[in-house]
Design an enzyme around this catalytic site. Structure first.
Site, short mmCIF file in Angstrom:
data_model
loop_
_atom_site.label_atom_id
_atom_site.label_comp_id
_atom_site.label_asym_id
_atom_site.label_seq_id
_atom_site.Cartn_x
_atom_site.Cartn_y
_atom_site.Cartn_z
N SER A 148 0.83 -1.20 0.00
CA SER A 148 0.00 0.00 0.00
C SER A 148 0.88 1.26 0.00
O SER A 148 1.69 1.43 -0.90
CB SER A 148 -0.97 -0.04 1.19
OG SER A 148 -1.96 0.95 1.07
N ASP A 192 -9.33 -6.47 -3.24
CA ASP A 192 -8.89 -5.31 -2.46
C ASP A 192 -10.05 -4.32 -2.34
O ASP A 192 -10.56 -3.81 -3.34
CB ASP A 192 -7.70 -4.65 -3.14
CG ASP A 192 -6.98 -3.64 -2.25
OD1 ASP A 192 -7.67 -2.95 -1.47
OD2 ASP A 192 -5.75 -3.54 -2.34
N HIS A 204 -7.17 -6.16 0.83
CA HIS A 204 -6.07 -5.20 0.96
C HIS A 204 -5.02 -5.65 1.97
O HIS A 204 -3.82 -5.55 1.71
CB HIS A 204 -6.62 -3.83 1.37
CG HIS A 204 -5.60 -2.74 1.31
ND1 HIS A 204 -5.04 -2.31 0.12
CD2 HIS A 204 -5.02 -1.98 2.28
CE1 HIS A 204 -4.17 -1.35 0.35
NE2 HIS A 204 -4.14 -1.12 1.65
#
Length: 317
Positions: free
Chosen positions: A159, A243, A275
């Protein structure tokens, strides 16, 4: 009636201006979340809780901020890769220790975990410029250590950590052997319109068609799509197709951009990966993807005979 409508228009305009002003002033709090709601900023555990041998490492960034990190050694005789791990935007490095424990077990590697400024025990306040300094300080530390193979430093970023890692890899082609990105966004500018849809008319990345009137006030754009095309090292893209925060299309766009100029790119997706749990839902196939990538591109590891794609596809997906 006309006066009432004019007052309403002025009022709505004032609210919009006030809202945008607050958004500009408080944007770091939206991008960086060092403390999860209901939890303390302090580390809930240390690597010792998971019986991992580690040392506390204190660094000083280029602008003088004191940073905390953990160097977690696999074993005294380990000459495998050292993974420089960059976390997501929320919580601290202690919340990633279970992942790191499994990583060390599966990949036979050392791991260096950096607390960004303003996170964990690190001083300062987070910003794109500052965290870029922090990442460089971590890499410089690893590059001068005598107890690891400095030719085999691999960046792993998830991320926000992927955005951090991409910048660091681009800026240090001679110090970083390879880059691994997991569930990373194209840019914070693009994410702003996803998280707050009304912003897509004012803020957007290189793929946006809006007027982008407020791009100039965004202090942490993290434009990974622009950076990844300049990374020369091999890159592995790990994408969770479920995600719920970063659209999986962002990872595909990053890969497509990188592969235009870098033939040493690999893309692996995981149909049930969300995610934060792609590493769990991906199971053995997730770890095999990383191991085969390291086998091919990490200097200390011998390449396997089978091709990367055929090995990964064995388990389906």
């Amino acid at each position: 009636m006309a006066g009432w409508l004019k007052a309403l228009a002025y009022g709505a305009g004032g609210v919009a201006v006030a809202g945008l002003a607050a958004l500009v002033a408080l944007q770091e709090r939206l991008v960086y979340v060092p403390v999860l709601p209901g939890l303390a900023r302090a580390y809930p555990i240390t690597p010792a809780r998971l019986r991992l041998a580690y040392e506390d490492v204190w660094l000083r960034s280029a602008d003088g901020v004191r940073l905390h990190s953990w160097f977690i050694r696999h074993s005294p005789t380990c000459r495998g890769p050292t993974i420089l791990f960059f976390q997501e935007n929320a919580g601290n490095i202690a919340h990633r220790l279970e992942f790191v424990r499994l990583m060390m077990q599966r990949l036979q590697c050392n791991v260096f975990m950096l607390s960004y400024r303003g996170y964990g025990e690190s001083e300062g306040y987070p910003s794109q410029k500052g965290i870029t300094y922090d990442a460089q300080a971590a890499l410089d530390h690893l590059a001068q250590r005598k107890d690891i193979d400095t030719s085999c430093i691999v960046i792993f970023g998830r991320s926000l950590g992927g955005a951090v890692g991409a910048v660091l890899a681009k800026n240090n082609p001679d110090k970083v052997a390879a880059l691994i990105l997991e569930n990373t966004f194209t840019s914070i500018l693009d994410m702003a319109g996803i998280m707050l849809p009304f912003l897509r008319w004012f803020i957007g990345g290189s793929t946006s068609k809006g007027p982008k009137l407020l791009n100039c006030v965004v202090r942490s754009p993290w434009s990974t799509l622009d950076i990844v095309g300049e990374v020369k090292q091999p890159i592995l893209f790990l994408s969770g197709l479920q995600d719920e925060l970063v659209p999986p299309s962002h990872m595909k766009m990053l890969y497509d951009k990188a592969v235009e100029h870098n033939r040493n790119c690999r893309f692996v997706d995981f149909p049930s990966g969300m995610h934060m749990d792609t590493w769990m839902s991906g199971g053995d196939r997730y770890w095999r993807a990383i191991q085969l990538f390291l086998d091919q591109y990490a200097p200390e590891v011998q390449s396997r005979d089978a091709s990367f794609k055929s090995e990964i596809s064995e388990d389906g997906g």
